[in-house]
Design a protein around this motif. Sequence first.
Motif, PDB file in Angstrom:
ATOM      1  N   TRP A 364       0.838  -1.208   0.000  1.00  0.00           N
ATOM      2  CA  TRP A 364       0.000   0.000   0.000  1.00  0.00           C
ATOM      3  C   TRP A 364       0.871   1.255   0.000  1.00  0.00           C
ATOM      4  O   TRP A 364       0.592   2.211  -0.738  1.00  0.00           O
ATOM      5  CB  TRP A 364      -0.909  -0.010   1.221  1.00  0.00           C
ATOM      6  CG  TRP A 364      -1.824   1.181   1.299  1.00  0.00           C
ATOM      7  CD1 TRP A 364      -3.057   1.316   0.727  1.00  0.00           C
ATOM      8  CD2 TRP A 364      -1.588   2.407   2.021  1.00  0.00           C
ATOM      9  NE1 TRP A 364      -3.594   2.546   1.034  1.00  0.00           N
ATOM     10  CE2 TRP A 364      -2.713   3.235   1.822  1.00  0.00           C
ATOM     11  CE3 TRP A 364      -0.535   2.877   2.808  1.00  0.00           C
ATOM     12  CZ2 TRP A 364      -2.818   4.504   2.387  1.00  0.00           C
ATOM     13  CZ3 TRP A 364      -0.628   4.135   3.366  1.00  0.00           C
ATOM     14  CH2 TRP A 364      -1.766   4.938   3.158  1.00  0.00           C
ATOM     15  N   PHE A 365       1.923   1.251   0.797  1.00  0.00           N
ATOM     16  CA  PHE A 365       2.839   2.399   0.803  1.00  0.00           C
ATOM     17  C   PHE A 365       3.440   2.607  -0.580  1.00  0.00           C
ATOM     18  O   PHE A 365       3.559   3.743  -1.062  1.00  0.00           O
ATOM     19  CB  PHE A 365       3.964   2.179   1.827  1.00  0.00           C
ATOM     20  CG  PHE A 365       3.592   2.563   3.233  1.00  0.00           C
ATOM     21  CD1 PHE A 365       3.444   3.898   3.582  1.00  0.00           C
ATOM     22  CD2 PHE A 365       3.402   1.598   4.204  1.00  0.00           C
ATOM     23  CE1 PHE A 365       3.115   4.269   4.883  1.00  0.00           C
ATOM     24  CE2 PHE A 365       3.068   1.946   5.499  1.00  0.00           C
ATOM     25  CZ  PHE A 365       2.914   3.289   5.846  1.00  0.00           C
ATOM     26  N   TYR A 366       3.828   1.519  -1.224  1.00  0.00           N
ATOM     27  CA  TYR A 366       4.440   1.630  -2.553  1.00  0.00           C
ATOM     28  C   TYR A 366       3.438   2.168  -3.572  1.00  0.00           C
ATOM     29  O   TYR A 366       3.769   3.036  -4.387  1.00  0.00           O
ATOM     30  CB  TYR A 366       4.977   0.271  -3.001  1.00  0.00           C
ATOM     31  CG  TYR A 366       5.639   0.320  -4.358  1.00  0.00           C
ATOM     32  CD1 TYR A 366       6.940   0.793  -4.506  1.00  0.00           C
ATOM     33  CD2 TYR A 366       4.962  -0.107  -5.491  1.00  0.00           C
ATOM     34  CE1 TYR A 366       7.553   0.848  -5.750  1.00  0.00           C
ATOM     35  CE2 TYR A 366       5.564  -0.050  -6.745  1.00  0.00           C
ATOM     36  CZ  TYR A 366       6.851   0.420  -6.866  1.00  0.00           C
ATOM     37  OH  TYR A 366       7.445   0.489  -8.102  1.00  0.00           O
ATOM     38  N   ASP A 367       2.211   1.653  -3.514  1.00  0.00           N
ATOM     39  CA  ASP A 367       1.189   2.103  -4.465  1.00  0.00           C
ATOM     40  C   ASP A 367       0.868   3.581  -4.270  1.00  0.00           C
ATOM     41  O   ASP A 367       0.607   4.305  -5.247  1.00  0.00           O
ATOM     42  CB  ASP A 367      -0.080   1.262  -4.299  1.00  0.00           C
ATOM     43  CG  ASP A 367       0.105  -0.172  -4.775  1.00  0.00           C
ATOM     44  OD1 ASP A 367       1.028  -0.410  -5.564  1.00  0.00           O
ATOM     45  OD2 ASP A 367      -0.673  -1.041  -4.337  1.00  0.00           O
ATOM     46  N   TYR A 372       9.209   2.667  -1.899  1.00  0.00           N
ATOM     47  CA  TYR A 372       9.124   1.916  -0.637  1.00  0.00           C
ATOM     48  C   TYR A 372       9.685   2.698   0.551  1.00  0.00           C
ATOM     49  O   TYR A 372       9.629   2.216   1.689  1.00  0.00           O
ATOM     50  CB  TYR A 372       9.890   0.595  -0.755  1.00  0.00           C
ATOM     51  CG  TYR A 372       9.163  -0.486  -1.509  1.00  0.00           C
ATOM     52  CD1 TYR A 372       8.120  -1.190  -0.925  1.00  0.00           C
ATOM     53  CD2 TYR A 372       9.534  -0.834  -2.802  1.00  0.00           C
ATOM     54  CE1 TYR A 372       7.458  -2.202  -1.604  1.00  0.00           C
ATOM     55  CE2 TYR A 372       8.880  -1.845  -3.500  1.00  0.00           C
ATOM     56  CZ  TYR A 372       7.846  -2.531  -2.889  1.00  0.00           C
ATOM     57  OH  TYR A 372       7.192  -3.524  -3.558  1.00  0.00           O
ATOM     58  N   SER A 373      10.237   3.867   0.337  1.00  0.00           N
ATOM     59  CA  SER A 373      10.995   4.558   1.388  1.00  0.00           C
ATOM     60  C   SER A 373      10.175   4.796   2.646  1.00  0.00           C
ATOM     61  O   SER A 373      10.603   4.475   3.765  1.00  0.00           O
ATOM     62  CB  SER A 373      11.544   5.885   0.859  1.00  0.00           C
ATOM     63  OG  SER A 373      12.527   5.660  -0.121  1.00  0.00           O
ATOM     64  N   VAL A 374       8.985   5.370   2.510  1.00  0.00           N
ATOM     65  CA  VAL A 374       8.166   5.671   3.684  1.00  0.00           C
ATOM     66  C   VAL A 374       7.786   4.381   4.407  1.00  0.00           C
ATOM     67  O   VAL A 374       7.853   4.295   5.645  1.00  0.00           O
ATOM     68  CB  VAL A 374       6.901   6.452   3.276  1.00  0.00           C
ATOM     69  CG1 VAL A 374       5.985   6.650   4.477  1.00  0.00           C
ATOM     70  CG2 VAL A 374       7.279   7.805   2.682  1.00  0.00           C
ATOM     71  N   GLY A 375       7.404   3.358   3.658  1.00  0.00           N
ATOM     72  CA  GLY A 375       7.044   2.087   4.268  1.00  0.00           C
ATOM     73  C   GLY A 375       8.216   1.452   4.992  1.00  0.00           C
ATOM     74  O   GLY A 375       8.050   0.889   6.087  1.00  0.00           O
ATOM     75  N   LEU A 376       9.413   1.540   4.418  1.00  0.00           N
ATOM     76  CA  LEU A 376      10.585   0.947   5.048  1.00  0.00           C
ATOM     77  C   LEU A 376      11.001   1.715   6.299  1.00  0.00           C
ATOM     78  O   LEU A 376      11.397   1.107   7.309  1.00  0.00           O
ATOM     79  CB  LEU A 376      11.743   0.895   4.046  1.00  0.00           C
ATOM     80  CG  LEU A 376      11.587  -0.144   2.930  1.00  0.00           C
ATOM     81  CD1 LEU A 376      12.640   0.081   1.847  1.00  0.00           C
ATOM     82  CD2 LEU A 376      11.685  -1.564   3.487  1.00  0.00           C
TER      83      LEU A 376
END
Length: 407
Positions: A364-367, A372-376
């Motif tokens: 979801w973060f990537y979409d 992916y930065s925020v999700g990671l």
Amino acid sequence: MVAPADQAWSELRRNWRLLAACTVGFGMSLSGIPFYTLGVFVDPLHAAFGWSVGEVQLGLTISYLTTMAVLPGVGWLADRIGVRAVALGSLVLLGVAFMCLGLQGGQLWGFYLNWFFISLFGTGTLAITWSRALTHAFVAGRGLALGLSLLGTGVIGIVGPQITRELIDAVGWRWAYVCLGAAPIVIAVPTTWLFFRDETPDHHRAAAGLPARLADPRLWLIGGAFLVIAGGVAGVIPNLIKVFTSHGVSRADAVLATSWVGVFVVIGRVSCGALIDRFWAPAVAAIFVLAPAAACAVLAHGGVLPGTAALASALVGLAAGAEFDLLPFLISRYMPLERFTRSLAVASACFYLGAGLGGPALAWFYDRQGSYSVGLWTAAGLFAAAAATLLCLGPYPAFRSESRQEL
């Protein structure tokens, strides 16, 4: 007085048959063959029915959420009829349900319903059965025994995809499902029947009817920490190749780097198991949980090279290997053994809830962000919070049932 190391080896010599049965059982369990072979079936199912990668992998999320829902009931049943009976019945039904995947006719709802039944029938093959017998048979070497038993899933993780690919090439995907589904019945049922046993009858009667201490904050500290850990690990591992390639790493190098996950899963299981027998387990757990936090921070920062990708994979693999050692061990140390099964069921339900949500959350973060930065970064922070939570557990409490075992 017997030294702890000598006592641990004495326990291994006395209970090696039980340990072997549990190792085989873990390998043939719901967390073994179904989990590690799902990705190999993506392309054949896409070719046969046009299903996307996401549609196929949603079966795994359904599996996690079903497991979360039925675990408390399996714990109750194990206390009533014994873990051996639960394990034997669940192995047979898991095998039959997995074979039924070969009967798919192209309806996604049928595929998802099949995964629901795989988890409904297969939950009794998870740690809730095997680890209960091990925690009663091992005291000084408990962590090492849990780590060695979990090598079963590590071996399946290494050889399972290749065997599955060869089966599909040889007999087609439908018969590959049948062959893999037969494995728990043909391999694990005999070893469980011959070598796996319940605890003593007196202790079994003491355990029956004793629920988890839901008011004990330590149970929820463990459950909450492992909800986050499982969500992070289950979210990061399936996305690693995409994370690496999005930073410019070639697909070949990304696949090679990701292969280090399986190697370090095995290393994490054995090393963590040995360490928690010698040192305070929450501190050991915090170190292993901070490893993927560091990996996520490095990947989120950018500038990923093939060597960096391999290192990140190794750090995530260590945590993935350690988490299954740590959860039953911590429950056995912070909850009375007569309440072990249902306490582990509650904590494991939290674990599988996190595992079911982790993958979709990172995607979801990537979409949303195109990166992916925020999700990671979020995952790194949550791993660190989980490590801090485990450090709040305090010293091991003394329970009379445990004291009697050590005499």
